[in-house]
Write an enzyme that holds these catalytic residues in place. Structure first.
Site, PDB file in Angstrom:
ATOM      1  N   ASN A 156       4.725  29.421  30.806  1.00 43.95           N
ATOM      2  CA  ASN A 156       3.541  29.015  31.587  1.00 43.95           C
ATOM      3  C   ASN A 156       2.770  30.160  32.214  1.00 43.95           C
ATOM      4  O   ASN A 156       1.630  29.987  32.632  1.00 43.95           O
ATOM      5  CB  ASN A 156       3.938  27.966  32.634  1.00 43.95           C
ATOM      6  N   GLU A 252      14.556  32.447  38.647  1.00 48.44           N
ATOM      7  CA  GLU A 252      13.482  31.582  39.170  1.00 48.44           C
ATOM      8  C   GLU A 252      13.496  30.322  38.303  1.00 48.44           C
ATOM      9  O   GLU A 252      13.139  30.398  37.124  1.00 48.44           O
ATOM     10  CB  GLU A 252      12.132  32.296  39.067  1.00 48.44           C
ATOM     11  N   CYS A 286       6.321  25.697  38.219  1.00 45.56           N
ATOM     12  CA  CYS A 286       7.555  25.376  38.953  1.00 45.56           C
ATOM     13  C   CYS A 286       7.228  25.040  40.399  1.00 45.56           C
ATOM     14  O   CYS A 286       7.957  24.299  41.052  1.00 45.56           O
ATOM     15  CB  CYS A 286       8.558  26.504  38.856  1.00 45.56           C
TER      16      CYS A 286
HETATM   17  O1  G3P Z   1       5.966  28.251  37.331  1.00 44.66           O
HETATM   18  C1  G3P Z   1       5.783  29.579  37.614  1.00 44.66           C
HETATM   19  C2  G3P Z   1       5.712  29.817  39.082  1.00 44.66           C
HETATM   20  O2  G3P Z   1       5.911  31.168  39.283  1.00 44.66           O
HETATM   21  C3  G3P Z   1       4.428  29.266  39.685  1.00 44.66           C
HETATM   22  O3  G3P Z   1       3.558  30.292  40.023  1.00 44.66           O
HETATM   23  O4  G3P Z   1       1.523  31.164  41.085  1.00 44.66           O
HETATM   24  O5  G3P Z   1       1.433  28.952  39.922  1.00 44.66           O
HETATM   25  O6  G3P Z   1       2.639  29.142  42.093  1.00 44.66           O
HETATM   26  P1  G3P Z   1       2.209  29.860  40.818  1.00 44.66           P
END
Ligand code: G3P
Length: 477
Positions: A156, A252, A286
Site C-alpha cells: 500500500n 508494523e 493499517c
Molecule cells: O498502512 C501503512 C501505514 O503506515 C499507514 O500510513 O500514513 O496512511 O497513516 P498512513
C-alpha cells in the site's frame, strides 16, 4: 509483451538464474504492467554475502558522506516523480494525487533522515555517578550499525514504506536487503533505480523480488541478516517473528483503529475525520478508522452526517483521483464482501453501499453493528465502516481494548480532560485527540502494540532500531 524488470543483485541489475518471472497486473487496468524476477536462494546468499562485505567500508564513511548519497536519491526521486507516481497508481491502484504525494513524502523523509542522523549524538558518563564508582572511569557511549538490515515492505506504500526502512538503515551505516511486496515490486524497482543512480557502493544494497514461498523464510532465517524491519499483515509478522532467531525485529502490522465519539463531540469535525480516516485509498491503510464506537445519544446525528459524506465520495478510476478505487485484488474484495454479508445476515443496518463491481467495492456504512459480527473485530483493508453504539465511555474503552489490535485510536470530544482519561485507558500505540489515525508526520514515533506490531518506527526511532550502543571505557590514571 510486457516489460521484463531485472532484480538489483549486489549492485548490478540482473536477470535471475531461475529464468522465472512473475507477471504483475494492474488491479484496475487489468492488464500486465511488467514481469519481475523470481530470484533463487543461491542469489539471496550471494547478495547477503556481498552486503556483509560492503558494509564496513560504508560504516566507515562519515554521516555527511552517506547523507550525500541519500540526498541525491531524494533528488532523483523528485526528478522522476511523474513516472514513479504513475507506476504506483497503476500497480497498486492509489489515486494520482495520493501517488504523487507518496513520492514527495518519501523525498522529504529521506532528507529528514539524513538531517536526523547528522544531529544524533552519543553521550559520556563517569563512574562516580554510582556508589563506589570511580570518577576516573570515563564511559563514552556511541551508536554503531547492526550490519545487514532486511527491509520488507507492503503493497500500500510501495515507495514510502520501503524508503522509510532503507534510508535509516543506510544512514545508520548498515547494508540493506530490500524485499518488496510482489504487488508493488515494480514501484520498488523504480525507487531503487533512483538510489542506484547515486553510485551507491556495489554490494551495499540488493533488491530481491520473487516468491515468498521460495525466499521469504530463507531471508528471515538467514544467519547473516542482523535486523529485520517488516510492514505487513499480522499473520505474516507472527510467522516472521517465529522464524527469525535472535535478530532485532520491528514489525508494523494490522490494526482495527476505533474512532470513539463522545456525546459532546463536534460532529462536523468528527464526521470529516472519520470519512477521511476510514475511506482514503479505499481503507487500505493499517491506520484507517475501522470501527466507530459512538455514544447512543449522538449516534443518529453522526450516522446521518456520515451517510451524507460517504455518498459524496467519488468512486472509480485512480486516474480520475477517485476517493474510492478498486482494491488490490479480487481476493481482497471477496474478503471485504464477506464481512459485509456476515454483518447484514446478523442484523446490521445497511446505511449505504454494499455494491460491488469486480474488485471495486463501493463505500459501505453499517449501523447497529454488534460484537457477534465479524466486521466488529476483523480488519477489512477495504471501504467498509461499522458503527457500534455504546451507552458509556467505559463501554467504548472496553470494546476498544477487546480487539487483538492496538495500533491507533481516535477520541472525539470537546473535553480535553475526558479525552486524556480515555487516551489513558485505551491500549494502543497512538491516541489521536480530535483527529484521524495516521502514521505521519514522519518525525513522530509510529508504533503498534498487541497484534499491531512491535518496536517503533518514525525517523528517529528507526535509526535507533537499526543501530546499537557501543561503550568505550577510558580508565584514567
Ligand atoms: O498502512 C501503512 C501505514 O503506515 C499507514 O500510513 O500514513 O496512511 O497513516 P498512513
Amino acid at each position: 509483451m510486457s516489460q521484463i524488470y531485472q532484480a538489483y543483485l549486489a549492485g548490478h541489475w540482473q536477470t535471475s538464474a531461475s529464468n522465472q518471472t512473475i507477471t504483475i497486473e494492474s488491479p484496475w487496468q487489468h492488464q500486465p504492467l511488467g514481469e519481475i524476477q523470481a530470484v533463487t536462494q543461491a542469489e539471496v546468499d550471494v547478495c547477503i554475502k556481498q552486503a556483509k562485505q560492503a558494509q564496513p567500508a560504508w560504516a566507515a564513511l562519515s554521516n555527511s558522506e552517506r547523507g550525500a548519497y541519500l540526498n541525491q536519491w531524494a533528488d532523483n526521486l523528485l526528478a522522476n516523480k511523474a513516472e514513479l507516481a504513475e507506476t504506483v497508481m497503476n500497480e497498486v491502484g492509489k489515486n494520482a494525487a495520493d501517488a504523487e504525494k507518496e513520492i514527495v513524502r518519501t523525498a522529504d523523509l529521506i532528507r529528514y533522515t539524513v538531517q536526523e542522523a547528522l544531529h544524533m549524538h552519543g553521550e559520556s558518563v563517569r563512574g562516580d555517578g554510582f556508589p563506589g564508582g570511580s570518577k576516573n572511569k570515563l564511559g563514552v557511549i556511541e551508536r554503531v550499525p547492526l550490519g545487514v538490515v532486511l527491509a520488507i515492505s507492503p503493497f500500500n506504500y510501495p515507495v514510502n514504506l520501503a524508503a522509510a526502512k532503507i534510508a535509516p538503515a543506510l544512514m545508520a551505516g548498515n547494508a540493506a536487503i530490500f524485499k518488496p511486496a510482489t504487488q508493488g515490486a515494480i514501484s520498488g524497482i523504480k525507487m531503487i533505480q533512483a538510489l542506484a543512480a547515486t553510485g551507491l557502493p556495489a554490494g551495499l544494497l540488493s533488491l530481491l523480488t520473487g516468491h515468498g514461498s521460495q525466499i521469504g523464510d530463507y531471508l528471515t532465517e538467514h544467519p547473516d541478516i542482523n535486523m529485520i524491519s517488516f510492514t505487513g499483515s499480522t499473520q505474516t509478522g507472527k510467522h516472521l517473528s517465529a522464524k527469525s532467531i535472535m535478530v532485532p525485529l520491528v514489525l508494523e502490522l494490522g490494526g482495527k483503529d476505533p474512532a470513539i465519539v463522545c456525546s459532546d463531540a463536534d460532529l462536523d469535525v468528527t464526521t470529516a475525520d472519520i470519512i477521511g480516516g476510514a475511506f482514503s485509498y479505499s481503507g487500505q491503510r493499517c491506520t484507517a478508522v475501522k470501527r466507530v464506537l459512538v455514544s447512543e445519544r449522538v449516534a443518529d446525528d453522526l450516522v446521518a452526517g456520515l451517510k451524507k459524506q460517504v455518498e459524496a465520495l467519488t468512486v472509480g478510476s485512480p486516474a480520475d483521483n477517485s476517493k474510492i478505487v478498486p482494491l488490490i485484488s479480487e481476493k481482497a474484495a471477496d474478503f471485504v464482501q464477506d464481512l459485509i454479508d456476515d454483518a447484514l445476515a446478523k442484523g446490521a443496518t445497511l446505511v449505504t453501499g454494499n455494491k460491488r463491481e469486480g474488485n471495486l467495492i463501493y463505500p459501505t456504512l453499517l449501523d447497529h453493528v454488534t460484537p457477534d459480527m465479524k466486521v466488529a473485530w476483523i480488519e477489512p483493508f477495504g471501504p467498509v465502516l461499522p458503527v457500534i453504539r455504546v451507552e458509556s465511555v467505559a463501554e467504548a474503552i472496553k470494546l476498544a481494548n477487546q480487539s487483538k489490535f492496538g495500533l491507533q485510536a481516535s477520541v472525539f470530544t470537546q473535553d480535553l480532560d475526558k479525552a486524556l482519561r480515555i487516551a489513558g485507558g485505551v491500549e494502543a500505540g497512538t491516541i489521536q485527540v480530535n483527529g484521524r489515525p495516521e502514521r505521519g508526520p514522519d518525525n513522530f514515533p509510529f508504533l503498534g502494540v498487541k497484534a499491531s506490531g512491535m518496536g517503533t518506527q518514525g525517523v528517529h526511532n528507526s535509526i535507533l532500531s537499526m543501530s546499537r550502543e557501543k561503550l568505550t571505557v577510558i580508565n584514567l590514571k
